[in-house]
Design a protein around this motif. Structure first.
Motif, mmCIF file in Angstrom:
data_model
loop_
_atom_site.group_PDB
_atom_site.id
_atom_site.type_symbol
_atom_site.label_atom_id
_atom_site.label_comp_id
_atom_site.label_asym_id
_atom_site.label_seq_id
_atom_site.Cartn_x
_atom_site.Cartn_y
_atom_site.Cartn_z
ATOM 1 N N THR A 89 100.549 -49.377 34.258
ATOM 2 C CA THR A 89 101.221 -48.663 35.350
ATOM 3 C C THR A 89 100.713 -48.969 36.750
ATOM 4 O O THR A 89 101.451 -48.772 37.715
ATOM 5 N N LEU A 90 99.483 -49.406 36.881
ATOM 6 C CA LEU A 90 98.945 -49.617 38.224
ATOM 7 C C LEU A 90 99.416 -50.941 38.813
ATOM 8 O O LEU A 90 99.779 -51.870 38.100
ATOM 9 N N ALA A 91 99.390 -51.001 40.139
ATOM 10 C CA ALA A 91 99.812 -52.201 40.858
ATOM 11 C C ALA A 91 98.863 -53.364 40.558
ATOM 12 O O ALA A 91 97.699 -53.148 40.186
ATOM 13 N N PRO A 92 99.326 -54.596 40.727
ATOM 14 C CA PRO A 92 98.475 -55.759 40.421
ATOM 15 C C PRO A 92 97.187 -55.800 41.236
ATOM 16 O O PRO A 92 96.188 -56.373 40.798
ATOM 17 N N TYR A 93 97.204 -55.217 42.407
ATOM 18 C CA TYR A 93 96.028 -55.254 43.290
ATOM 19 C C TYR A 93 95.131 -54.022 43.118
ATOM 20 O O TYR A 93 94.136 -53.864 43.830
ATOM 21 N N ALA A 94 95.463 -53.136 42.194
ATOM 22 C CA ALA A 94 94.644 -51.947 41.951
ATOM 23 C C ALA A 94 93.358 -52.333 41.222
ATOM 24 O O ALA A 94 93.275 -53.385 40.575
ATOM 25 N N SER A 95 92.366 -51.468 41.309
ATOM 26 C CA SER A 95 91.083 -51.687 40.626
ATOM 27 C C SER A 95 91.125 -51.023 39.251
ATOM 28 O O SER A 95 91.140 -49.795 39.155
ATOM 29 N N LEU A 96 91.131 -51.811 38.216
ATOM 30 C CA LEU A 96 91.140 -51.272 36.863
ATOM 31 C C LEU A 96 89.726 -50.875 36.459
ATOM 32 O O LEU A 96 88.774 -51.635 36.683
ATOM 33 N N SER A 97 89.603 -49.694 35.880
ATOM 34 C CA SER A 97 88.270 -49.225 35.495
ATOM 35 C C SER A 97 87.624 -50.147 34.472
ATOM 36 O O SER A 97 86.397 -50.294 34.438
ATOM 37 N N GLN A 98 88.426 -50.803 33.641
ATOM 38 C CA GLN A 98 87.900 -51.701 32.623
ATOM 39 C C GLN A 98 87.290 -52.954 33.247
ATOM 40 O O GLN A 98 86.494 -53.645 32.608
ATOM 41 N N GLN A 99 87.639 -53.238 34.494
ATOM 42 C CA GLN A 99 87.158 -54.448 35.148
ATOM 43 C C GLN A 99 86.102 -54.165 36.219
ATOM 44 O O GLN A 99 85.875 -54.981 37.109
ATOM 45 N N THR A 100 85.463 -53.008 36.157
ATOM 46 C CA THR A 100 84.418 -52.689 37.116
ATOM 47 C C THR A 100 83.301 -53.731 37.092
ATOM 48 O O THR A 100 83.040 -54.348 36.050
ATOM 49 N N ARG A 101 82.665 -53.909 38.230
ATOM 50 C CA ARG A 101 81.488 -54.780 38.283
ATOM 51 C C ARG A 101 80.265 -54.118 37.653
ATOM 52 O O ARG A 101 79.214 -54.749 37.538
ATOM 53 N N GLY A 102 80.419 -52.859 37.290
ATOM 54 C CA GLY A 102 79.359 -52.203 36.547
ATOM 55 C C GLY A 102 78.420 -51.377 37.397
ATOM 56 O O GLY A 102 78.589 -51.214 38.603
ATOM 57 N N ARG A 103 77.400 -50.863 36.724
ATOM 58 C CA ARG A 103 76.411 -49.974 37.342
ATOM 59 C C ARG A 103 75.096 -50.712 37.575
ATOM 60 O O ARG A 103 74.880 -51.802 37.032
ATOM 61 N N GLN A 104 74.209 -50.092 38.342
ATOM 62 C CA GLN A 104 72.887 -50.676 38.537
ATOM 63 C C GLN A 104 72.141 -50.774 37.213
ATOM 64 O O GLN A 104 71.437 -51.739 36.944
ATOM 65 N N ARG A 105 72.308 -49.752 36.387
ATOM 66 C CA ARG A 105 71.682 -49.734 35.059
ATOM 67 C C ARG A 105 72.784 -49.576 34.009
ATOM 68 O O ARG A 105 73.578 -48.631 34.105
#
Length: 332
Positions: free
Chosen positions: A14-30
């Motif tokens: 459902t999200l736009a192509p330029y949206a930030s998908l949670s599955q594609q996060t750069r992650g956390r410090q830990r």
């Protein structure tokens, strides 16, 4: 499929192509194990809402120092208004509302007591300088949870760091918060200034009233609608005429309210208060809380004192100043 995985699937669909998908996060410090119910951005939002710095926002100045009236904005109510506007835009543009909300809720966690007057005072005396957006990142990375930080995702921290002037956030959600912040504070500050008698409705530039509206809700609707209608492929913009008038209203507020001698008559007392507290705790580090003493040992003392003062509420800073420097009446 877990609830989180189902949410991530809905994001992909459902999200736009330029949206930030949670599955594609750069992650956390830990690295952390994923939650079965919530996406990473939902967890970040919840961590911010439950942290101590967020609760302290309720007694930090927005524009008017330690206002006594019930209806003046505080840093907390400002944060909530920014969040509401940002989520409206995010939903309309089909980007990640959870990321947008987390950035908006966390953007001012590092703000000083006494608003920008406190920020300017700390900037002058701290050897590291002081910017509230950078301090907000420090709060979530270093100061919360007894020095462990909240371990937020990269995208949330980037949005918090870039919500003011300078470099823009690398996500469209972070850039939405930056614009929502400005829409919120210009409009609610007009409201508060009128309540305080600093600004009269007829003083507002006629062009701004004609194009944006005469009421706060109308102005916000006009600005948000223009932003949604004119933004394309993640490039955020308003109609040129609306943007020009909005910028003019911003400049008008700086001249009429933010630099008004009447509205800011107490601000001249802030640097002296901040400077004396700073000098006192440099000389008496043992008077600071244990977590601040630990920062002094692990980093250095000026950094710890700056962190301590920046985290104070208006009322706490005033009360502490009186306790340390104002003589008590003698009672037999």
């Amino acid at each position: 499929m877990t609830v989180r995985e189902r949410t991530q699937q809905i994001e992909r669909q459902t999200l736009a192509p330029y949206a930030s998908l949670s599955q594609q996060t750069r992650g956390r410090q830990r690295p952390e194990e994923e939650c079965a119910l919530r996406t990473c951005y939902q967890r970040d939002r919840d961590r911010i809402i439950h942290c101590k710095a967020f609760r302290r926002l309720k007694q930090k100045t927005q524009v008017f120092l330690a206002p006594e009236g019930d209806h003046y904005r505080t840093r907390l109510t400002h944060t909530l208004e920014v969040t509401q506007i940002a989520r409206t835009v995010a939903r309309a543009l089909r980007v990640n509302e959870d990321l947008t909300e987390a950035v908006a809720l966390g953007h001012d966690l590092g703000h000083t007591p006494f608003g920008h007057a406190g920020e300017r005072a700390l900037r002058e005396i701290c050897p590291y300088g002081f910017e509230h957006n950078e301090q907000s990142v420090r709060v979530v990375e270093r100061l919360e949870k007894e020095g462990k930080g909240l371990n937020l995702t990269w995208e949330v921290r980037d949005g918090i760091r870039c919500h003011t002037s300078g470099a823009e956030a690398q996500t469209v959600e972070g850039r939405i918060v930056r614009i929502a912040d400005r829409i919120a504070y210009i409009n609610h500050d007009i409201d508060d200034a009128q309540r305080a008698g600093v600004l009269q409705p007829e003083q507002i530039p006629e062009e701004a009233t004609r194009l944006l509206g005469s009421r706060r809700s109308t102005r916000i609707h006009t600005l948000v609608s223009s932003l949604v209608e004119n933004s394309r492929e993640g490039n955020l913009q308003m109609a040129p005429e609306i943007q020009r008038v909005f910028q003019g209203l911003h400049e008008f507020m700086y001249q009429t309210v933010y630099r008004s001698p009447f509205a800011k008559q107490e601000e001249k007392k802030v640097p002296g208060l901040i400077e004396r507290l700073y000098a006192y705790f440099l000389g008496h580090p043992e008077k600071m809380p244990q977590e601040m003493q630990r920062i002094a040992e692990e980093e250095d003392l000026p950094r710890a004192v700056c962190d301590y003062i920046a985290g104070m509420t208006d009322h706490y800073a005033i009360g502490l100043f009186e306790e340390i420097f104002v003589p008590k009446a003698w009672r037999s």
